[in-house]
Design a protein around this motif. Structure first.
Motif, mmCIF file in Angstrom:
data_model
loop_
_atom_site.group_PDB
_atom_site.id
_atom_site.type_symbol
_atom_site.label_atom_id
_atom_site.label_comp_id
_atom_site.label_asym_id
_atom_site.label_seq_id
_atom_site.Cartn_x
_atom_site.Cartn_y
_atom_site.Cartn_z
ATOM 1 N N GLN A 1 0.836 -1.202 0.000
ATOM 2 C CA GLN A 1 0.000 0.000 0.000
ATOM 3 C C GLN A 1 0.873 1.254 0.000
ATOM 4 O O GLN A 1 0.571 2.236 -0.686
ATOM 5 C CB GLN A 1 -0.936 0.011 1.210
ATOM 6 C CG GLN A 1 -2.088 -0.940 1.108
ATOM 7 C CD GLN A 1 -2.945 -0.931 2.367
ATOM 8 O OE1 GLN A 1 -2.993 0.054 3.095
ATOM 9 N NE2 GLN A 1 -3.605 -2.046 2.628
ATOM 10 N N GLU A 2 1.956 1.224 0.763
ATOM 11 C CA GLU A 2 2.870 2.360 0.808
ATOM 12 C C GLU A 2 3.550 2.546 -0.549
ATOM 13 O O GLU A 2 3.697 3.671 -1.033
ATOM 14 C CB GLU A 2 3.909 2.150 1.911
ATOM 15 C CG GLU A 2 4.811 3.325 2.140
ATOM 16 C CD GLU A 2 4.118 4.540 2.707
ATOM 17 O OE1 GLU A 2 4.718 5.631 2.661
ATOM 18 O OE2 GLU A 2 2.960 4.438 3.192
ATOM 19 N N ALA A 3 3.945 1.454 -1.184
ATOM 20 C CA ALA A 3 4.547 1.537 -2.518
ATOM 21 C C ALA A 3 3.551 2.115 -3.520
ATOM 22 O O ALA A 3 3.911 2.975 -4.343
ATOM 23 C CB ALA A 3 5.020 0.149 -2.971
ATOM 24 N N ASP A 4 2.307 1.693 -3.442
ATOM 25 C CA ASP A 4 1.268 2.227 -4.333
ATOM 26 C C ASP A 4 1.050 3.715 -4.092
ATOM 27 O O ASP A 4 0.823 4.476 -5.032
ATOM 28 C CB ASP A 4 -0.052 1.473 -4.146
ATOM 29 C CG ASP A 4 -0.022 0.069 -4.714
ATOM 30 O OD1 ASP A 4 0.867 -0.220 -5.554
ATOM 31 O OD2 ASP A 4 -0.876 -0.745 -4.316
ATOM 32 N N ARG A 5 1.142 4.139 -2.847
ATOM 33 C CA ARG A 5 0.976 5.561 -2.518
ATOM 34 C C ARG A 5 2.075 6.388 -3.178
ATOM 35 O O ARG A 5 1.827 7.478 -3.712
ATOM 36 C CB ARG A 5 0.981 5.755 -1.001
ATOM 37 C CG ARG A 5 0.576 7.155 -0.562
ATOM 38 C CD ARG A 5 0.703 7.331 0.939
ATOM 39 N NE ARG A 5 2.072 7.173 1.407
ATOM 40 C CZ ARG A 5 3.044 8.073 1.220
ATOM 41 N NH1 ARG A 5 2.816 9.176 0.538
ATOM 42 N NH2 ARG A 5 4.248 7.859 1.687
#
Length: 99
Positions: A15-19
């Motif tokens: 999720q952090e990478a997608d952000r």
């Protein structure tokens, strides 16, 4: 204290990478992406933060080193592709062609 499952930890890291990817995708001013050092530093800072989270997760034994390195490698590849797409779009616009 509740334990964190490896699946949850990995999901949170993705999720952090997608952000981070969305940070670039949502930047409307392509010139800022290509010429603005502040924007580049923001992305670098975000990448560094994620790499520290991955490292911490590896040290805790929540995810494997291979999984963590693959996550970071995939993100770097995706970001490079996003930058390449933006540069190509700018070249097309500069040559007077429609995108």
């Amino acid at each position: 204290m509740e334990s964190i499952s490896p699946e949850l930890a990995l999901d949170l890291l993705y999720q952090e990478a997608d952000r981070i990817k969305m940070l670039i995708k949502n930047q409307q001013n392509h010139l800022c992406i290509t010429q603005c050092k502040a924007f580049e530093e923001i992305v670098d800072t975000q990448m560094y933060g994620l790499s520290r989270q991955v490292s911490f997760s590896i040290r805790l034994g929540i995810i494997s080193d291979e999984t963590g390195q693959q996550l970071l490698s995939d993100l770097e590849r995706d970001l490079n592709q996003l930058y390449n797409d933006i540069y190509e779009e700018i070249k097309v616009i500069e040559n007077g062609k429609e995108v």
